[in-house]
Design an enzyme around this catalytic site. Sequence first.
Site, PDB file in Angstrom:
ATOM      1  N   HIS A  24     -12.341  17.225   9.175  1.00 22.38           N
ATOM      2  CA  HIS A  24     -12.424  16.764   7.692  1.00 22.38           C
ATOM      3  C   HIS A  24     -10.943  16.108   7.221  1.00 22.38           C
ATOM      4  O   HIS A  24     -10.957  15.392   6.449  1.00 22.38           O
ATOM      5  CB  HIS A  24     -12.397  17.961   6.684  1.00 22.38           C
ATOM      6  CG  HIS A  24     -13.853  18.472   6.616  1.00 22.38           C
ATOM      7  ND1 HIS A  24     -14.253  19.742   6.801  1.00 22.38           N
ATOM      8  CD2 HIS A  24     -15.224  17.929   6.572  1.00 22.38           C
ATOM      9  CE1 HIS A  24     -15.653  20.048   6.907  1.00 22.38           C
ATOM     10  NE2 HIS A  24     -16.184  18.802   6.830  1.00 22.38           N
ATOM     11  N   LYS A  48     -27.807  24.170   1.357  1.00 28.26           N
ATOM     12  CA  LYS A  48     -26.703  25.021   2.266  1.00 28.26           C
ATOM     13  C   LYS A  48     -26.416  26.332   1.626  1.00 28.26           C
ATOM     14  O   LYS A  48     -25.944  26.205   0.393  1.00 28.26           O
ATOM     15  CB  LYS A  48     -25.720  24.164   2.554  1.00 28.26           C
ATOM     16  CG  LYS A  48     -25.832  22.860   3.321  1.00 28.26           C
ATOM     17  CD  LYS A  48     -24.377  22.141   3.481  1.00 28.26           C
ATOM     18  CE  LYS A  48     -24.693  21.058   4.555  1.00 28.26           C
ATOM     19  NZ  LYS A  48     -23.208  20.135   4.581  1.00 28.26           N
ATOM     20  N   ARG A  97     -19.835  11.431  12.388  1.00 26.99           N
ATOM     21  CA  ARG A  97     -19.561  12.157  13.900  1.00 26.99           C
ATOM     22  C   ARG A  97     -20.481  11.775  15.007  1.00 26.99           C
ATOM     23  O   ARG A  97     -20.023  11.370  16.348  1.00 26.99           O
ATOM     24  CB  ARG A  97     -19.578  13.436  13.959  1.00 26.99           C
ATOM     25  CG  ARG A  97     -18.674  14.460  13.083  1.00 26.99           C
ATOM     26  CD  ARG A  97     -18.943  15.648  12.838  1.00 26.99           C
ATOM     27  NE  ARG A  97     -20.223  15.723  12.018  1.00 26.99           N
ATOM     28  CZ  ARG A  97     -20.909  17.128  12.145  1.00 26.99           C
ATOM     29  NH1 ARG A  97     -20.363  18.149  12.059  1.00 26.99           N
ATOM     30  NH2 ARG A  97     -22.215  16.824  11.264  1.00 26.99           N
ATOM     31  N   SER A 135     -18.659  22.458  10.199  1.00 24.89           N
ATOM     32  CA  SER A 135     -18.473  23.715   9.615  1.00 24.89           C
ATOM     33  C   SER A 135     -19.360  24.976   9.932  1.00 24.89           C
ATOM     34  O   SER A 135     -19.226  26.053   9.993  1.00 24.89           O
ATOM     35  CB  SER A 135     -18.498  23.440   8.154  1.00 24.89           C
ATOM     36  OG  SER A 135     -17.393  22.547   7.583  1.00 24.89           O
TER      37      SER A 135
END
Length: 167
Positions: A24, A48, A97, A135
């Site tokens: 990040h 989430k 990514r 994360s």
Amino acid sequence: MPDSNLSPRIAVYTGTFDPVHYGHLDVIERGSKLFDKLIVGVGINPDKKTLFTIEERVRLIETVAAGWPNVEVQSFEGLAVRFVRDSGARIMLRGLRTLSDMEYEFTMSLMNLAQDPAIETLFLMAKEEFSHVSSSLLRQIAALDGNLTKFLPQPVLDALKERARRP
């Protein structure tokens, strides 16, 4: 036709950042060099379950991004594209990514464009050393007391270790 109320020199990078990691921060650093102002929008994703509160996530990002004077951190609720508009930005910055990220982000960018045609999405490819970092994976490693020093700045690492120790 571009919206004259929105600046192409302001970008917004949104995410849950739970926790913020070097991947990040790489996007934040690179974005801060591309735009006069970069707003990091810390949001709530209803899909989430977060480990840190939104206030804690904002504070952690403010701490580790303090070296970039044109970076500002704000929390938001609701649609990211609406937050981008409300921030006066014309650009939504996203990091990519993997191929699966690309598919997801492509779909999201088309939906955002349908929601607000004046907002453009700009993608930055992750550097190789961050392409596997997420994360959720870091939270799992922390829960099992793994070594995360390569992936997290010290203030975030300390906060994650402390949180992972709690029952």
